[in-house]
Design an enzyme around this catalytic site. Sequence first.
Site, PDB file in Angstrom:
ATOM      1  N   TYR A   1     -38.876 -90.694 -51.423  1.00 40.09           N
ATOM      2  CA  TYR A   1     -38.427 -90.329 -52.785  1.00 40.09           C
ATOM      3  C   TYR A   1     -39.303 -89.155 -53.210  1.00 40.09           C
ATOM      4  CZ  TYR A   1     -36.545 -90.678 -57.497  1.00 40.09           C
ATOM      5  OH  TYR A   1     -36.096 -90.204 -58.917  1.00 40.09           O
TER       6      TYR A   1
ATOM      7  N   TYR B   1     -30.231-100.982 -58.688  1.00 37.45           N
ATOM      8  CA  TYR B   1     -31.695-100.884 -58.628  1.00 37.45           C
ATOM      9  C   TYR B   1     -32.392-101.056 -59.734  1.00 37.45           C
ATOM     10  CZ  TYR B   1     -36.646 -99.494 -57.616  1.00 37.45           C
ATOM     11  OH  TYR B   1     -37.909 -99.189 -57.799  1.00 37.45           O
ATOM     12  N   HIS B   2     -32.054-100.113 -60.704  1.00 40.17           N
ATOM     13  CA  HIS B   2     -32.792-100.195 -62.073  1.00 40.17           C
ATOM     14  C   HIS B   2     -32.318-101.279 -62.794  1.00 40.17           C
ATOM     15  CE1 HIS B   2     -32.807 -95.894 -60.792  1.00 40.17           C
ATOM     16  NE2 HIS B   2     -33.802 -95.833 -61.253  1.00 40.17           N
TER      17      HIS B   2
ATOM     18  N   LYS C   1     -40.270 -94.053 -78.642  1.00 43.11           N
ATOM     19  CA  LYS C   1     -40.420 -93.388 -77.156  1.00 43.11           C
ATOM     20  C   LYS C   1     -40.181 -91.900 -77.249  1.00 43.11           C
ATOM     21  CE  LYS C   1     -39.252 -95.042 -73.218  1.00 43.11           C
ATOM     22  NZ  LYS C   1     -40.545 -95.132 -72.606  1.00 43.11           N
TER      23      LYS C   1
ATOM     24  N   ASP D   1     -38.524 -89.841 -71.472  1.00 40.75           N
ATOM     25  CA  ASP D   1     -38.668 -90.926 -70.458  1.00 40.75           C
ATOM     26  C   ASP D   1     -38.006 -92.084 -71.092  1.00 40.75           C
ATOM     27  OD1 ASP D   1     -39.781 -92.965 -68.875  1.00 40.75           O
ATOM     28  OD2 ASP D   1     -40.994 -93.639 -70.361  1.00 40.75           O
TER      29      ASP D   1
ATOM     30  N   HIS E   1     -37.357 -95.070 -69.598  1.00 42.63           N
ATOM     31  CA  HIS E   1     -37.826 -96.450 -69.042  1.00 42.63           C
ATOM     32  C   HIS E   1     -38.262 -97.204 -70.193  1.00 42.63           C
ATOM     33  CE1 HIS E   1     -38.320 -94.457 -64.751  1.00 42.63           C
ATOM     34  NE2 HIS E   1     -37.686 -95.823 -64.440  1.00 42.63           N
TER      35      HIS E   1
END
Length: 675
Positions: A15, A169-170, A543, A547, A549
């Site tokens: 990646y 995945y996440h 945040k 980003d 996440h």
Amino acid sequence: MTERQKDRPWLMRTYAGHSTAEASNELYRRNLAKGQTGLSVAFDLPTQTGYDSDHVLARGEVGRVGVPVAHLGDMRRLFQDIPLEQMNTSMTINATAMWLLALYQVVAEEQGADVTKLQGTTQNDIVKEYLSRGTHVFPPGPSLRLTTDMIAYTVSHIPKWNPINICSYHLQEAGATPVQEIAYAMSTAIAVLDAVRDSGQVPQERMGDVVGRISFFVNAGVRFVEEMCKMRAFGRIWDTVTRERYGIENPKHRRFRYGVQVNSLGLTEAQPENNVQRIVLEMLAVTLSKDARARAVQLPAWNEALGLPRPWDQQWSLRIQQVLAYESDLLEYDDIFEGSKVIEAKVEELVAEATAEIGRIQEMGGAMAAVESGYLKSQLVSSHAERRARIESGEEKIIGVNAFESTEPNPLTADLDTAIQTVDPAVEARVIASLQHWRDTRYQPPFNHPRPCKALEKLKEAARGTDNLMEATLECARAGVTTGEWAGALREVFGEFRAPTGVSSAPVAVAAEEGSPLSDVRRKVELTAKDLGVGKLRFLVGKPGLDGHSNGAEQIAVRARDAGFEVVYQGIRLTPEQIVDAALAEDVHAVGLSILSGSHAQLVPDVLDRLRVAGATDIPVIAGGIIPSGDAEQLRAAGVAAVFTPKDFDITGIIGRIVDEIRTANKLDPLEVPA
């Protein structure tokens, strides 16, 4: 032994993408020369969220976690001297997937490629963005329309392309159990297939082609037996859903096709050399079983918990795959788990539980309804909180973190400044200057693009109606439109969406009996509120930047709430100005900033400066995220009260430290509460 045909290895990817299109192009050509068999493109956060690199929210994020692609010129440069007709390219892009695919197609046309031969994947799974990754732009309805239009377009025009890569995945990174990972991914697939079927853009007899081009992107954690069983369960459920719900008869169309990135969340900053064996075990989960083997695998690098991997670290991860595929005898055998009672029992259990959860989501009205109601997000926040609590109590052991912590000096990280790749801060200014030059000269030779305003008006017109949006998007790409202009036009029509945070509805994850660490911190919170003459201490979790996440921020917010704080958490994607305005309006006692993308060096000092200008120097600022130790020192020197990184896994302890910083900032004596 009789000689038997070896199976063909899976596609091997790393990646990659950073800084600029030029730098990333050089990296791709080097990786292909080392034996990598596919490209996996990482885009930077402004590109992922539909902003140009000179937008206020893009500050500090340009070229940081991927490559900035603002227009056709960038895409052209990204794939210079790489024949797209011969490539298999995976693009990790969601909200702006249609735009990036359009740019890719136009570059391929310029290269003289036969577009019908293009192979690759656009991730294009917006549900997991609302739940875990945070790069969504538009509300669920319009987002689903963009996905549906892309699928309908590719089936007719780019038949070898995978237009969606349903991405669990996440979800695992956000706390999903194997059952939740299967159920939420399958519910997303059902929502997408229902939308395509009901749109009338694809005739029933071609639904097999649609199903046959849907791929999945999963996470493989370190519990590799359970993870392998999860993949077998995934395949079994997909076969049933596609046959029974959509009437797909051809078993080739019903095959569960998936690629993998093994778990980055489980990689540790402490004793990072242990990450190598974690990566190997996780890779085995998706390669050992022939009947449930991944079609493509990309491995993180050992040092991803420290920062951006260097080319050498990525090469090491590629070599791990090559040793397994070419030196071991793995590819010479049929499925080695066939007939195992243990494996079969586990698979059946996962199938039953995941099917029941899929049923619950369907009763709510499907995946999109379960996103809007906040159900899916609160389930993930709860699972994640439970896992964190198991790690804190020592019930779940992580070697080098909460077990076997003593270590020899590590030669791999002796010089941390050279152990990770750093992005030159000057890159952002160069990218912005290049973007401004593109805007000023796109109508002139050698490009001679038509004026973009006409193409953008056509896009808005199509968005207001029911036309497939791909043709209007291709016209924008050819007209030299920028990423921010394309997304901005659609924002005008569709509006934007702020996803539920899941924080307020998450249950209490750790016990607070008398004498427990949480009970002691609660006492500190109560006494400090009393000393300050307020009913409750107020803590803003912010945040800044792009980003998305948000897992760490959510876990801090939930634990602070459980410790007795009043928590102000407005979700992701805020400017430093908005965060400071909220801190002043809510009269908070501390501000916590969470950033994992590397933009902390610019955004955190900006928040500090704005608080100083407002005269609010008594509000301590705490920073958390993937922050190298040199950067942490600079942040503390700039006035940050405390810095926490992934090695600080004791969340209750972190909340206790935040109370200490509030007392220090307000010149209160330290509290003697047992630790």
